[in-house]
Scaffold this motif. Sequence first.
Motif, mmCIF file in Angstrom:
data_model
loop_
_atom_site.group_PDB
_atom_site.id
_atom_site.type_symbol
_atom_site.label_atom_id
_atom_site.label_comp_id
_atom_site.label_asym_id
_atom_site.label_seq_id
_atom_site.Cartn_x
_atom_site.Cartn_y
_atom_site.Cartn_z
ATOM 1 N N UNK A 263 147.586 63.710 48.260
ATOM 2 C CA UNK A 263 147.113 62.507 48.930
ATOM 3 C C UNK A 263 145.618 62.532 49.170
ATOM 4 N N UNK A 264 145.111 63.670 49.611
ATOM 5 C CA UNK A 264 143.672 63.782 49.878
ATOM 6 C C UNK A 264 142.863 63.597 48.605
ATOM 7 N N UNK A 265 143.306 64.186 47.523
ATOM 8 C CA UNK A 265 142.582 64.074 46.259
ATOM 9 C C UNK A 265 142.635 62.639 45.740
ATOM 10 N N UNK A 266 143.789 61.999 45.866
ATOM 11 C CA UNK A 266 143.913 60.618 45.387
ATOM 12 C C UNK A 266 143.089 59.639 46.219
ATOM 13 N N UNK A 267 142.997 59.872 47.528
ATOM 14 C CA UNK A 267 142.230 58.977 48.393
ATOM 15 C C UNK A 267 140.732 59.241 48.355
ATOM 16 N N UNK A 268 140.350 60.429 47.938
ATOM 17 C CA UNK A 268 138.931 60.825 47.954
ATOM 18 C C UNK A 268 138.523 61.465 46.625
ATOM 19 N N UNK A 269 138.624 60.719 45.530
ATOM 20 C CA UNK A 269 138.323 61.328 44.225
ATOM 21 C C UNK A 269 136.879 61.798 44.083
ATOM 22 N N UNK A 270 135.938 61.101 44.674
ATOM 23 C CA UNK A 270 134.533 61.517 44.555
ATOM 24 C C UNK A 270 134.304 62.853 45.271
ATOM 25 N N UNK A 271 134.891 63.018 46.436
ATOM 26 C CA UNK A 271 134.753 64.284 47.172
ATOM 27 C C UNK A 271 135.431 65.418 46.413
ATOM 28 N N UNK A 272 136.600 65.139 45.841
ATOM 29 C CA UNK A 272 137.296 66.155 45.059
ATOM 30 C C UNK A 272 136.466 66.545 43.841
ATOM 31 N N UNK A 273 135.894 65.552 43.171
ATOM 32 C CA UNK A 273 135.061 65.809 41.998
ATOM 33 C C UNK A 273 133.839 66.654 42.382
ATOM 34 N N UNK A 274 133.234 66.342 43.521
ATOM 35 C CA UNK A 274 132.064 67.102 43.971
ATOM 36 C C UNK A 274 132.433 68.560 44.247
ATOM 37 N N UNK A 275 133.571 68.784 44.891
ATOM 38 C CA UNK A 275 134.033 70.159 45.133
ATOM 39 C C UNK A 275 134.252 70.887 43.811
ATOM 40 N N UNK A 276 134.864 70.194 42.879
ATOM 41 C CA UNK A 276 135.162 70.785 41.582
ATOM 42 C C UNK A 276 133.879 71.135 40.840
ATOM 43 N N UNK A 277 132.893 70.270 40.905
ATOM 44 C CA UNK A 277 131.631 70.522 40.209
ATOM 45 C C UNK A 277 130.874 71.709 40.795
ATOM 46 N N UNK A 278 131.044 71.954 42.092
ATOM 47 C CA UNK A 278 130.367 73.089 42.738
ATOM 48 C C UNK A 278 131.146 74.392 42.597
ATOM 49 N N UNK A 279 132.360 74.306 42.130
ATOM 50 C CA UNK A 279 133.214 75.488 42.027
ATOM 51 C C UNK A 279 132.666 76.473 41.004
ATOM 52 N N UNK A 280 132.705 77.746 41.359
ATOM 53 C CA UNK A 280 132.288 78.799 40.434
ATOM 54 C C UNK A 280 133.489 79.553 39.875
ATOM 55 N N UNK A 281 134.683 79.149 40.290
ATOM 56 C CA UNK A 281 135.925 79.775 39.841
ATOM 57 C C UNK A 281 136.201 79.334 38.409
ATOM 58 N N UNK A 282 136.740 80.232 37.608
ATOM 59 C CA UNK A 282 137.093 79.879 36.234
ATOM 60 C C UNK A 282 138.559 79.506 36.165
ATOM 61 N N UNK A 283 138.891 78.698 35.187
ATOM 62 C CA UNK A 283 140.271 78.289 34.985
ATOM 63 C C UNK A 283 140.364 76.784 34.845
ATOM 64 N N UNK A 284 141.571 76.306 34.858
ATOM 65 C CA UNK A 284 141.813 74.870 34.728
ATOM 66 C C UNK A 284 141.330 74.130 35.965
ATOM 67 N N UNK A 285 141.081 72.845 35.783
ATOM 68 C CA UNK A 285 140.516 72.032 36.860
ATOM 69 C C UNK A 285 141.386 72.044 38.117
ATOM 70 N N UNK A 286 142.695 71.941 37.969
ATOM 71 C CA UNK A 286 143.577 71.935 39.130
ATOM 72 C C UNK A 286 143.501 73.232 39.926
ATOM 73 N N UNK A 287 143.476 74.337 39.229
ATOM 74 C CA UNK A 287 143.359 75.642 39.881
ATOM 75 C C UNK A 287 142.016 75.765 40.595
ATOM 76 N N UNK A 288 140.941 75.368 39.891
ATOM 77 C CA UNK A 288 139.601 75.456 40.479
ATOM 78 C C UNK A 288 139.491 74.574 41.715
ATOM 79 N N UNK A 289 140.056 73.370 41.647
ATOM 80 C CA UNK A 289 140.018 72.477 42.803
ATOM 81 C C UNK A 289 140.814 73.065 43.953
ATOM 82 N N UNK A 290 141.973 73.627 43.670
ATOM 83 C CA UNK A 290 142.775 74.269 44.713
ATOM 84 C C UNK A 290 142.032 75.400 45.402
#
Length: 93
Positions: free
Chosen positions: A31-58
């Motif tokens: 729900x949080x990701x669906x309601x706030x896609x820009x914030x989720x995208x920003x977190x994902x872009x700053x992530x230094x973790x490797x792997x698939x997007x879902x894992x990195x976002x988590x």
Amino acid sequence: MLDELCGCMGAVDLAGPNTAVEARVRTCLEGAVLRHPAAARALLERSTVEGRAGYRLGQALGDALDRSCEAFGAVRESLRRARGGDLLKKGGT
């Protein structure tokens, strides 16, 4: 997004069955990701973790909630106990 997600985590009934706890946490995250896609995208872009997007976002959400949400700590520990400690380990796959 993180404030909303923290509030949702705080509403999880940790005394309920493990499957219900897991389902509620999943609903909070989705729900949080669906309601706030820009914030989720920003977190994902700053992530230094490797792997698939879902894992990195988590991982990014977990790290952010660890720093700012006391309720998340209780949820995380409940899920770890339910899974024998294998779920949500830092740096694990």
